[in-house]
Design an enzyme around this catalytic site. Structure first.
Site: not given
Ligand code: AQP
Length: 344
Positions: A115, A207, A210
């Site tokens: 990040k 992966k 968001k």
């Molecule tokens: N691609 C994924 N596959 C499986 N699990 C996932 N999680 C996120 N992406 C995947 C799981 O969703 C939960 C919530 O995630 P979060 O919003 O707290 O944080 P994150 O992992 O940062 O989600 P994003 O969507 O990937 O956001 P950004 O783009 O900001 O990094 C967690 O249990 C996570 O493991």
């Protein structure tokens, strides 16, 4: 080691559109865990501000994640659903953990490296300290089980290291204060369920996320049937036919991902899916995937939209959850302060 009452905690950041990865990797498991455990599900708004947020957008994202929890089947009366910033003990314990965690531990976190990228000097201190706050989120409830996607494994290991170091560093005081040989449990990551790592529809090696600038990289829970169809049909594939067995997916990241998504949405194994579609072309498979994704995500998205239209109800759920969460967090934080030697 002391025995701890089983308790589930997990969180989701209100940072944008919830997608299929969040749903299959986390929320589906949250729903499942309700049957066997007491559960606390948190909209982690304080994690969201580790990167810049627009206040009005943040407020609606908090409501949207709450709506997704409820629409997916989380019962906010039987369990606890709230937003993190309501319970000040998260921040209070995070400070203590900032003083327990070592710089070297946090320096190893791959999510921070990804990040922060090349802009390390310019990102917030909060982004670096994020895993200590995450440990506090879990441990302020002395939660024992944490359902998460694969990407959170390293942070969970750090939470265990922090709990262990606190228990060791303050062992004598913990015993003197009447908490036996450990104050914090070592929280167990539950990385299992339909799909622990859903990949981007545009690049099977990244992966689904968001923050990916391309909306075509993900299926959002609120996407309409038409949008889902467009995104699945545009999803990257390769020129080969689908194999008949999972071994044939090796080295074919995009095909593997789409088959994995199909299997997860239909509660089947990848082998079973390939028995049906193996040897066929992607367009037939993608049509079936569109129908399945619309059937599974459509009702959740529709219910989310209905709930988001009633912000007073959503806010009442969060306030009630916050009050109940505080009842658990406050005495735990009081005990931590006593263990540390603070007065008052
Ligand atoms: N691609 C994924 N596959 C499986 N699990 C996932 N999680 C996120 N992406 C995947 C799981 O969703 C939960 C919530 O995630 P979060 O919003 O707290 O944080 P994150 O992992 O940062 O989600 P994003 O969507 O990937 O956001 P950004 O783009 O900001 O990094 C967690 O249990 C996570 O493991």
């Amino acid at each position: 080691m002391a025995q701890f009452k089983p308790l589930v905690f997990s969180g989701v950041q209100p940072t944008g559109n919830l997608h299929l990865g969040n749903y299959l990797g986390a929320i589906v498991k949250f729903v499942e865990m309700q049957k066997t455990h007491d559960c606390i599900y948190c909209v982690v708004d304080m994690h969201a501000i580790t990167v810049p947020q627009d206040p009005a957008q943040l407020k609606s994202s908090i409501r949207e994640v709450t709506a997704a929890f409820i629409a997916a089947g989380i019962d906010p009366k039987a369990h606890i659903v709230f937003n993190q910033s309501q319970v000040a003990e998260h921040a209070e314990l995070a400070w203590v953990f900032n003083c327990v965690a070592r710089m070297g531990w946090l320096n190893r976190m791959t999510q921070f490296k990804e990040k922060a990228g090349k802009d390390r000097e310019n990102v917030s201190v909060g982004l670096f300290a994020y895993p200590a706050l995450m440990a506090a989120d879990i441990l302020v409830y002395r939660a024992t089980h944490v359902p998460v996607g694969e990407d959170q494994k390293q942070h969970l290991e750090l939470s265990r290291d922090i709990a262990q170091k606190f228990n060791n560093d303050f062992a004598e005081s913990i015993a003197l204060c009447g908490h036996g040989d450990a104050f914090f449990p070592l929280p167990e990551p539950l990385i299992q369920g339909p799909a622990t790592r859903v990949m981007s529809l545009r690049d099977g090696t990244k992966k689904m996320s968001k923050s990916d600038p391309s909306d075509y990289s993900r299926l959002n829970l609120t996407d309409t049937a038409d949008i889902i169809a467009q995104k699945v049909r545009k999803a990257k594939t390769d020129p080969e036919a689908l194999p008949s067995e999972t071994a044939g997916l090796a080295g074919r990241a995009e095909a593997d991902n789409l088959v994995g998504i199909y299997a997860a949405l239909d509660n089947r194994s990848k082998d079973d899916v390939l028995r049906e579609f193996g040897g066929g072309n992607f367009s037939t498979f993608k049509n079936a995937l569109v129908d399945l994704a619309v059937a599974r995500l459509g009702p959740v998205g529709a219910e989310m939209k209905r709930l988001v239209g009633d912000p007073a109800y959503i806010d009442s759920v969060l306030l009630d959850g916050g009050r109940r969460a505080r009842e658990i967090a406050a005495p735990n934080m009081k005990a931590v302060k006593e263990i540390l030697g603070f007065i008052g």
